[in-house]
Design an enzyme around this catalytic site. Structure first.
Site, PDB file in Angstrom:
ATOM      1  N   ASN A 138      -2.244  44.203 -65.694  1.00  9.91           N
ATOM      2  CA  ASN A 138      -3.003  44.556 -66.907  1.00  9.91           C
ATOM      3  C   ASN A 138      -2.789  43.574 -68.051  1.00  9.91           C
ATOM      4  OD1 ASN A 138      -0.321  45.391 -67.087  1.00  9.91           O
ATOM      5  ND2 ASN A 138      -0.788  47.009 -68.546  1.00  9.91           N
ATOM      6  N   TYR A 139      -1.852  42.645 -67.898  1.00 12.00           N
ATOM      7  CA  TYR A 139      -1.443  41.813 -69.024  1.00 12.00           C
ATOM      8  C   TYR A 139      -1.668  40.345 -68.697  1.00 12.00           C
ATOM      9  CZ  TYR A 139       1.707  40.240 -72.805  1.00 12.00           C
ATOM     10  OH  TYR A 139       2.234  39.656 -73.919  1.00 12.00           O
ATOM     11  N   LYS A 166      26.057  63.040 -95.907  1.00 15.03           N
ATOM     12  CA  LYS A 166      26.303  64.143 -94.960  1.00 15.03           C
ATOM     13  C   LYS A 166      25.091  65.033 -94.673  1.00 15.03           C
ATOM     14  CE  LYS A 166      29.671  67.449 -95.479  1.00 15.03           C
ATOM     15  NZ  LYS A 166      31.013  67.988 -95.219  1.00 15.03           N
ATOM     16  N   TYR A 190       2.976  50.429 -60.156  1.00 14.19           N
ATOM     17  CA  TYR A 190       2.837  50.362 -61.608  1.00 14.19           C
ATOM     18  C   TYR A 190       1.365  50.547 -61.951  1.00 14.19           C
ATOM     19  CZ  TYR A 190       2.249  48.742 -66.333  1.00 14.19           C
ATOM     20  OH  TYR A 190       1.897  48.687 -67.654  1.00 14.19           O
ATOM     21  N   ARG A 218      -7.367  39.000 -48.201  1.00 16.48           N
ATOM     22  CA  ARG A 218      -6.045  38.559 -47.782  1.00 16.48           C
ATOM     23  C   ARG A 218      -6.221  37.474 -46.731  1.00 16.48           C
ATOM     24  NH1 ARG A 218      -5.165  44.353 -45.138  1.00 16.48           N
ATOM     25  NH2 ARG A 218      -5.914  43.978 -43.036  1.00 16.48           N
ATOM     26  N   THR A 250      32.259  72.676-106.462  1.00 18.22           N
ATOM     27  CA  THR A 250      31.133  73.544-106.100  1.00 18.22           C
ATOM     28  C   THR A 250      30.642  74.393-107.284  1.00 18.22           C
ATOM     29  OG1 THR A 250      32.864  74.885-105.047  1.00 18.22           O
ATOM     30  CG2 THR A 250      31.422  73.672-103.603  1.00 18.22           C
ATOM     31  N   LYS A 267       1.713  53.945 -67.494  1.00 19.27           N
ATOM     32  CA  LYS A 267       1.640  53.749 -68.948  1.00 19.27           C
ATOM     33  C   LYS A 267       0.187  53.810 -69.360  1.00 19.27           C
ATOM     34  CE  LYS A 267       0.631  50.451 -71.215  1.00 19.27           C
ATOM     35  NZ  LYS A 267       0.289  49.152 -71.803  1.00 19.27           N
ATOM     36  N   SER A 325      -2.102  50.005 -49.377  1.00 17.17           N
ATOM     37  CA  SER A 325      -0.781  49.644 -49.885  1.00 17.17           C
ATOM     38  C   SER A 325      -0.701  48.168 -50.240  1.00 17.17           C
ATOM     39  CB  SER A 325       0.273  49.940 -48.821  1.00 17.17           C
ATOM     40  OG  SER A 325       0.341  51.322 -48.615  1.00 17.17           O
ATOM     41  N   HIS A 327       4.220  56.115 -54.044  1.00 23.03           N
ATOM     42  CA  HIS A 327       5.439  55.300 -53.935  1.00 23.03           C
ATOM     43  C   HIS A 327       5.329  53.967 -54.678  1.00 23.03           C
ATOM     44  CE1 HIS A 327       5.277  57.614 -50.091  1.00 23.03           C
ATOM     45  NE2 HIS A 327       4.080  57.069 -50.008  1.00 23.03           N
TER      46      HIS A 327
END
Ligand code: UD1
Ligand code: CA
Length: 463
Positions: A392-393, A24, A372, A446, A88, A357, A411, A369
């Site tokens: 990053n990974y 307790k 990550y 691109r 007690t 992160k 964007s 907007h």
């Protein structure tokens, strides 16, 4: 010479009715455990009243766990072991057996580990009453409409005695003045009467309450607000004490100039600091060692854990911030997630559906907007477009992305870390940046657009 008190925290009981694995005293209560509260309030009481003496926890059930927890947090709390939980009064005997010096303190204060709402205010009031009336012992009592379960106070012309629920006849059960379980006694009085307490009652336990007797120089202090003595014997009472403690925390902040829109649905843990002029919306949850500055706004449903939010920051609705720092005037959300190791520079802006992160953003950076940003550094005044991702990974290791100041990242771009973009760079929309860019460079990567006139009909399908 200052008066001395030996403070005893009764923490040997099992607390079966809580249905928790933990003993307790270690039941969770806000961001701490039940036993933290009496310890912290006793420390305040000792400091305010300039008392000498010491704090001792009487431990028994799962005592290794209880002892370890307390030792790690409070190096100056001492321990007494109660081998069997015989009641007690027996717990108090174990206390005096543990160390002979306890018999030399002027007073002995007894508090239960399961009454976390009792504060140093009640402790001081008890002490003042005892000294003023020159009593040998005092018990804290209160009026309870539903006295079931409590020891009843039977007052006499001089002195009083306590009858436990199990031993009470129908007349005594009607008494609404009840025993809180908090006592302050002259140590000499205890030493004279403790050994006379027997176990001739329905429970066969040695009741500490039997140390109070009619005709003796003992009295009660009946407190107006009995809620502070609420004991935690089941999960409903645990919720009730947490609500009461939380309300007290909120009242403290409100008195210091924090505005709550709906304090009943706001959760603030005990160690959180908040500056004046700040507004907290409903369902905000501030926990751990968080610090919120002055004139900040924490909107609806935001979760802030162990984080520092400086003056004038705005945390918009439903944002989650953990182990992070938001510097002066920065903003995050709605629906932003700041994971551990994030630092937002002054006046930087994080918008909706952005996850950060271990990201350090200097002042004035905007990530408005759907992005990550992880294991990254972004220099001042850089603008990151919608849908940007730091890749990053690599499946095994995490790598760092560095972006200089005053950059424009179009964007739907990605950086493949490790990679470094210098100051004043421009990345065209929809680019994948895998090679370093020197200061002032422009990059685009691109596919070329091919446009064929009047060819759309071939691709538009109709039912
Ligand atoms: C106790 C009081 C009751 C009072 C109530 C207030 C007694 C006999 N009764 O009843 O008059 O109204 O508190 O909440 O004291 N403990 C030990 N060793 C033991 C037994 C208990 O350390 O052998 C500790 C428990 O861990 C707990 C405290 O003493 O912290 C009180 O014990 P508990 O069994 O909860 O007493 P109550 O039935 O609540
Ligand atoms: Ca109890």
């Amino acid at each position: 010479m200052s008066l001395s008190i030996g403070a005893v925290i009764l923490a040997a009981g099992e607390g079966k009715r809580l249905k928790l694995d933990a003993p307790k005293p270690l039941a969770p209560c806000l961001d701490q455990k039940l036993v933290d509260f009496p310890i912290q309030e006793l420390k305040k009481f000792f400091e305010d009243a300039k008392l000498s003496g010491c704090l001792t926890a009487v431990v028994g059930h799962k005592r290794e766990l209880v002892t370890e927890y307390i030792k790690n947090r409070y190096s100056d709390v001492e321990f007494a072991i109660q081998e069997k939980q015989l009641g007690t009064a027996d717990a108090l005997k174990s206390y005096f057996k543990a160390n002979p010096k306890y018999k030399n303190f002027d007073f002995t204060l007894v508090i239960c580990a399961d009454t976390p709402v009792v504060s140093n205010i009640e402790l001081s009031e008890m002490f003042e009453s005892l000294k003023k009336e020159n009593w040998d012992a005092i018990a804290a009592t209160f009026q309870e409409e539903n006295p079931f379960g409590y020891g009843r106070i039977v007052r006499a012309a001089k002195g009083f005695h306590i009858v436990e629920e199990k031993d009470a006849d129908n007349e005594t059960k009607k008494i609404k003045e009840v025993n809180s379980g908090l006592y302050l006694l002259r140590t000499s009085y205890i030493l004279e009467h403790l050994d006379k307490v027997d176990s001739n009652n329905k429970s066969g336990e040695f009741y500490l309450t039997d140390i109070f007797k009619d005709h003796l120089n003992v009295g009660v202090k009946c407190f107006q607000n009995g809620k502070v003595f609420l004991g935690v014997n089941n999960l409903l009472q645990l919720e009730e004490v947490e609500t009461a403690l939380r309300q007290r925390i909120i009242n403290f902040h409100r008195d210091n100039g924090v505005r709550f829109i709906d304090s009943k649905n706001t959760y603030i843990d005990s160690q959180v600091k908040i500056g004046e002029g700040t507004t907290i919306f409903p369902c905000a949850y501030l926990s751990g060692k968080s610090e919120i500055g002055k004139n900040a706004i924490i909107e609806m449903g935001s979760i802030i854990k162990n984080s520092k939010i400086e003056d004038l920051c705005q945390v918009f609705a439903y944002s989650s911030i953990e182990d992070s720092i938001m510097k002066k005037g920065s903003s995050a959300g709605p629906y932003a997630r700041l994971r551990p190791g994030t630092v937002l520079g002054e006046k930087s802006k994080i918008g909706n559906f952005v996850e950060l992160k271990k990201a350090v953003l200097e002042s004035g950076v905007k990530v408005s907007h759907l992005s990550y940003v992880g294991d990254a550094f972004i220099g001042e005044e850089t603008n990151i477009g919608c849908g940007f991702i730091t890749c990053n990974y690599d499946g095994v290791n995490k790598h760092v992305t560095k972006i200089g100041k005053n950059c424009f990242i179009g964007s739907d771009s990605q950086t493949i870390a490790p990679v470094e973009i210098g100051d004043d760079c421009f990345v065209a929309s929809s680019s994948t940046i895998s090679k370093d860019m020197p200061k002032g460079a422009f990059a685009i990567s691109r596919g070329h657009q091919v446009t064929k006139e009047n060819l759309a009909h071939r691709f538009i399908k109709k039912k």
